[in-house]
Design a protein around this motif. Structure first.
Motif, PDB file in Angstrom:
ATOM      1  N   SER A  34       0.839  -1.265   0.064  1.00  9.01           N
ATOM      2  CA  SER A  34      -0.009   0.006  -0.113  1.00  9.01           C
ATOM      3  C   SER A  34       0.899   1.271  -0.130  1.00  9.01           C
ATOM      4  O   SER A  34       0.511   2.103  -0.729  1.00  9.01           O
ATOM      5  CB  SER A  34      -0.907  -0.180   1.215  1.00  9.01           C
ATOM      6  N   ALA A  35       1.767   1.364   0.746  1.00  6.69           N
ATOM      7  CA  ALA A  35       2.863   2.473   0.974  1.00  6.69           C
ATOM      8  C   ALA A  35       3.604   2.514  -0.463  1.00  6.69           C
ATOM      9  O   ALA A  35       3.737   3.720  -0.929  1.00  6.69           O
ATOM     10  CB  ALA A  35       3.822   2.207   2.212  1.00  6.69           C
ATOM     11  N   ALA A  36       3.822   1.602  -1.041  1.00  2.00           N
ATOM     12  CA  ALA A  36       4.467   1.446  -2.233  1.00  2.00           C
ATOM     13  C   ALA A  36       3.641   2.069  -3.385  1.00  2.00           C
ATOM     14  O   ALA A  36       4.043   3.125  -4.251  1.00  2.00           O
ATOM     15  CB  ALA A  36       4.957   0.284  -2.844  1.00  2.00           C
ATOM     16  N   GLN A  43       3.492   6.013  -2.839  1.00  2.00           N
ATOM     17  CA  GLN A  43       4.660   6.561  -2.923  1.00  2.00           C
ATOM     18  C   GLN A  43       4.909   6.636  -4.480  1.00  2.00           C
ATOM     19  O   GLN A  43       5.308   7.722  -5.024  1.00  2.00           O
ATOM     20  CB  GLN A  43       5.952   5.705  -2.450  1.00  2.00           C
ATOM     21  N   ILE A  44       4.572   5.730  -5.289  1.00  2.00           N
ATOM     22  CA  ILE A  44       4.760   5.816  -6.624  1.00  2.00           C
ATOM     23  C   ILE A  44       4.057   6.799  -7.467  1.00  2.00           C
ATOM     24  O   ILE A  44       4.087   7.447  -8.298  1.00  2.00           O
ATOM     25  CB  ILE A  44       4.841   4.518  -7.205  1.00  2.00           C
ATOM     26  N   LEU A  45       2.567   6.747  -6.971  1.00  2.00           N
ATOM     27  CA  LEU A  45       1.671   7.563  -7.367  1.00  2.00           C
ATOM     28  C   LEU A  45       2.129   9.093  -7.112  1.00  2.00           C
ATOM     29  O   LEU A  45       1.482   9.939  -7.916  1.00  2.00           O
ATOM     30  CB  LEU A  45       0.463   7.337  -6.842  1.00  2.00           C
ATOM     31  N   SER A  46       2.867   9.523  -6.421  1.00  2.00           N
ATOM     32  CA  SER A  46       3.301  10.723  -6.028  1.00  2.00           C
ATOM     33  C   SER A  46       4.163  11.313  -7.220  1.00  2.00           C
ATOM     34  O   SER A  46       4.205  12.473  -7.192  1.00  2.00           O
ATOM     35  CB  SER A  46       4.433  10.893  -4.848  1.00  2.00           C
ATOM     36  N   CYS A  93       6.844  -4.103  -6.637  1.00  2.00           N
ATOM     37  CA  CYS A  93       7.724  -5.008  -5.768  1.00  2.00           C
ATOM     38  C   CYS A  93       9.099  -4.463  -5.616  1.00  2.00           C
ATOM     39  O   CYS A  93       9.469  -4.616  -4.307  1.00  2.00           O
ATOM     40  CB  CYS A  93       7.993  -6.364  -6.753  1.00  2.00           C
ATOM     41  N   GLN A  94       9.535  -3.558  -6.579  1.00  2.00           N
ATOM     42  CA  GLN A  94      10.790  -3.174  -6.110  1.00  2.00           C
ATOM     43  C   GLN A  94      10.751  -2.213  -5.112  1.00  2.00           C
ATOM     44  O   GLN A  94      11.456  -2.133  -4.094  1.00  2.00           O
ATOM     45  CB  GLN A  94      11.521  -2.331  -7.443  1.00  2.00           C
ATOM     46  N   GLN A  95       9.576  -1.116  -5.044  1.00  2.03           N
ATOM     47  CA  GLN A  95       9.528  -0.444  -4.072  1.00  2.03           C
ATOM     48  C   GLN A  95       9.289  -0.547  -2.646  1.00  2.03           C
ATOM     49  O   GLN A  95       9.390  -0.261  -1.667  1.00  2.03           O
ATOM     50  CB  GLN A  95       8.290   0.721  -4.413  1.00  2.03           C
ATOM     51  N   SER A  96       8.441  -1.890  -2.570  1.00  2.00           N
ATOM     52  CA  SER A  96       8.066  -2.773  -1.301  1.00  2.00           C
ATOM     53  C   SER A  96       9.232  -3.641  -0.846  1.00  2.00           C
ATOM     54  O   SER A  96       8.971  -4.066   0.375  1.00  2.00           O
ATOM     55  CB  SER A  96       6.725  -3.377  -1.320  1.00  2.00           C
ATOM     56  N   ASN A  97      10.136  -3.891  -1.668  1.00  2.00           N
ATOM     57  CA  ASN A  97      11.111  -4.646  -1.359  1.00  2.00           C
ATOM     58  C   ASN A  97      10.526  -6.258  -1.366  1.00  2.00           C
ATOM     59  O   ASN A  97      10.915  -7.228  -0.303  1.00  2.00           O
ATOM     60  CB  ASN A  97      11.954  -4.532  -0.226  1.00  2.00           C
ATOM     61  N   TYR A  98       9.429  -6.690  -1.993  1.00  2.00           N
ATOM     62  CA  TYR A  98       8.876  -8.113  -1.954  1.00  2.00           C
ATOM     63  C   TYR A  98       8.841  -8.737  -3.605  1.00  2.00           C
ATOM     64  O   TYR A  98       8.883  -7.734  -4.194  1.00  2.00           O
ATOM     65  CB  TYR A  98       7.474  -8.094  -1.797  1.00  2.00           C
ATOM     66  N   PRO A  99       9.150  -9.934  -3.584  1.00  2.00           N
ATOM     67  CA  PRO A  99       9.059 -10.501  -4.916  1.00  2.00           C
ATOM     68  C   PRO A  99       7.861 -10.343  -5.648  1.00  2.00           C
ATOM     69  O   PRO A  99       6.733 -10.366  -4.803  1.00  2.00           O
ATOM     70  CB  PRO A  99       9.614 -12.091  -4.783  1.00  2.00           C
ATOM     71  N   ASP A 122      -4.390  -9.862  -7.227  1.00  2.00           N
ATOM     72  CA  ASP A 122      -4.773 -10.548  -8.625  1.00  2.00           C
ATOM     73  C   ASP A 122      -3.984  -9.510  -9.306  1.00  2.00           C
ATOM     74  O   ASP A 122      -3.577  -9.813 -10.483  1.00  2.00           O
ATOM     75  CB  ASP A 122      -6.226 -10.477  -8.813  1.00  2.00           C
ATOM     76  N   ASP A 123      -3.971  -8.068  -9.065  1.00  2.00           N
ATOM     77  CA  ASP A 123      -3.348  -7.221 -10.008  1.00  2.00           C
ATOM     78  C   ASP A 123      -3.232  -5.892  -9.350  1.00  2.00           C
ATOM     79  O   ASP A 123      -3.487  -5.707  -8.127  1.00  2.00           O
ATOM     80  CB  ASP A 123      -3.959  -6.964 -11.563  1.00  2.00           C
ATOM     81  N   LYS A 124      -2.766  -4.715 -10.070  1.00  2.00           N
ATOM     82  CA  LYS A 124      -2.536  -3.542  -9.381  1.00  2.00           C
ATOM     83  C   LYS A 124      -3.939  -2.753  -9.185  1.00  2.00           C
ATOM     84  O   LYS A 124      -4.043  -1.853  -8.101  1.00  2.00           O
ATOM     85  CB  LYS A 124      -1.746  -2.663 -10.293  1.00  2.00           C
ATOM     86  N   TYR A 125      -5.004  -3.018  -9.785  1.00  2.00           N
ATOM     87  CA  TYR A 125      -6.253  -2.419  -9.339  1.00  2.00           C
ATOM     88  C   TYR A 125      -6.668  -3.018  -8.216  1.00  2.00           C
ATOM     89  O   TYR A 125      -7.516  -2.286  -7.293  1.00  2.00           O
ATOM     90  CB  TYR A 125      -7.278  -2.987 -10.641  1.00  2.00           C
ATOM     91  N   ASP A 126      -6.260  -4.300  -7.882  1.00  2.00           N
ATOM     92  CA  ASP A 126      -6.935  -5.089  -6.620  1.00  2.00           C
ATOM     93  C   ASP A 126      -6.217  -4.188  -5.574  1.00  2.00           C
ATOM     94  O   ASP A 126      -6.496  -4.215  -4.483  1.00  2.00           O
ATOM     95  CB  ASP A 126      -6.303  -6.390  -6.520  1.00  2.00           C
ATOM     96  N   LEU A 127      -4.658  -4.252  -5.890  1.00  2.00           N
ATOM     97  CA  LEU A 127      -4.088  -3.422  -4.756  1.00  2.00           C
ATOM     98  C   LEU A 127      -4.714  -1.969  -4.561  1.00  2.00           C
ATOM     99  O   LEU A 127      -4.710  -1.575  -3.368  1.00  2.00           O
ATOM    100  CB  LEU A 127      -2.544  -3.227  -5.177  1.00  2.00           C
ATOM    101  N   LEU A 128      -4.887  -1.136  -5.496  1.00  2.00           N
ATOM    102  CA  LEU A 128      -5.613  -0.081  -5.429  1.00  2.00           C
ATOM    103  C   LEU A 128      -6.938   0.045  -4.542  1.00  2.00           C
ATOM    104  O   LEU A 128      -7.276   0.750  -3.659  1.00  2.00           O
ATOM    105  CB  LEU A 128      -5.899   0.555  -6.742  1.00  2.00           C
ATOM    106  N   ASN A 129      -7.596  -1.122  -4.618  1.00  2.00           N
ATOM    107  CA  ASN A 129      -9.077  -1.079  -3.872  1.00  2.00           C
ATOM    108  C   ASN A 129      -8.523  -1.498  -2.374  1.00  2.00           C
ATOM    109  O   ASN A 129      -9.177  -1.128  -1.471  1.00  2.00           O
ATOM    110  CB  ASN A 129      -9.846  -2.430  -4.361  1.00  2.00           C
ATOM    111  N   TYR A 130      -7.417  -2.244  -2.197  1.00  2.00           N
ATOM    112  CA  TYR A 130      -6.887  -2.285  -0.773  1.00  2.00           C
ATOM    113  C   TYR A 130      -6.465  -0.859  -0.319  1.00  2.00           C
ATOM    114  O   TYR A 130      -6.708  -0.684   0.871  1.00  2.00           O
ATOM    115  CB  TYR A 130      -5.857  -3.420  -0.690  1.00  2.00           C
ATOM    116  N   CYS A 131      -5.958  -0.190  -1.043  1.00  2.00           N
ATOM    117  CA  CYS A 131      -5.563   1.121  -0.698  1.00  2.00           C
ATOM    118  C   CYS A 131      -6.635   1.920  -0.267  1.00  2.00           C
ATOM    119  O   CYS A 131      -6.468   2.672   0.751  1.00  2.00           O
ATOM    120  CB  CYS A 131      -4.397   1.865  -1.866  1.00  2.00           C
ATOM    121  N   TRP A 132      -7.619   2.079  -0.987  1.00  2.00           N
ATOM    122  CA  TRP A 132      -9.095   2.663  -0.579  1.00  2.00           C
ATOM    123  C   TRP A 132      -9.517   2.199   0.876  1.00  2.00           C
ATOM    124  O   TRP A 132      -9.956   3.182   1.711  1.00  2.00           O
ATOM    125  CB  TRP A 132      -9.787   2.720  -1.543  1.00  2.00           C
TER     126      TRP A 132
END
Length: 197
Positions: A21-23, A26-29, A42-48, A57-67
């Motif tokens: 979520s932080a990644a 941060q990238i959206l900035s 993955c690079q920003q969060s240091n996870y594979p 599932d994808d970056k949209y799924d992560l965005l839902n989690y961010c909201w």
């Protein structure tokens, strides 16, 4: 979302979710959502990548989690026992405080994600769905002669209108005055409760 948020997250899982979520924020900035890749997240969060796909599932799924994380910060789950008027006032009060506290970062994100981009549309859809849920669970649907989805969208759009007018267009307006503007803009709806208008 692959990860079951209905269960209490382990410390490791929460740390991973927080990192992704932080990644994203941060990238959206500095970059539009359309251009962000899973590799960058993955690079920003240091996870594979495998870890990313264990949770999302994808970056949209992560965005839902961010909201969802954003809604937790303004404690939307506490609204169930409030009257509709109190619910709106508390929601707006907390949203105003959140935007004010994060104004610099939000402006950076919006600078890279103009209105024709996916991010703001996605946020509006997600916020509208959350407000519909609040109105539905709070008994607001019986108050109006209009469909509750329409009422929720109206509230959502009006709240966003005032927050954008105050913070993005940088109009000097204290929170109490902004809430007064909100109540005035929503006044016609409140006057026509159950009148069939």
């Amino acid at each position: 979302m692959k990860y079951d948020l209905s269960k209490k997250a382990t410390k490791g899982a929460q740390r991973t979710l927080d990192a992704f979520s932080a990644a994203m924020f941060q990238i959206l900035s500095g970059k539009s959502f359309d251009e962000i890749t899973v590799n960058e997240l993955c690079q920003q969060s240091n996870y594979p990548r495998a870890t990313f796909y264990n949770y999302f599932d994808d970056k949209y799924d992560l965005l839902n989690y961010c909201w969802q994380c954003l809604y937790k910060q303004i404690h939307l789950e506490e609204y169930a026992n409030l009257s509709p008027e109190e619910r709106l006032s508390v929601f707006f009060d907390r949203a105003y405080d959140f935007v004010e506290a994060n104004q610099t970062r939000l402006k950076q994100i919006l600078k890279s994600n103009t209105e024709e981009k996916v991010l703001l549309l996605h946020f509006r859809i997600h916020l509208g769905a959350k407000l519909r849920e609040i109105f539905y669970l709070g008994g607001c649907i019986e108050r109006y002669a209009l469909p509750y989805e329409l009422v929720a969208d109206h509230y959502c759009n009006t709240i966003l209108l005032i927050l954008e007018w105050r913070f993005l267009k940088e109009n000097d307006c204290p929170k109490a005055q902004a809430l007064q503007y909100l109540n005035l803009l929503l006044g016609a709806l409140n006057m026509n409760e159950k009148k069939g208008v």
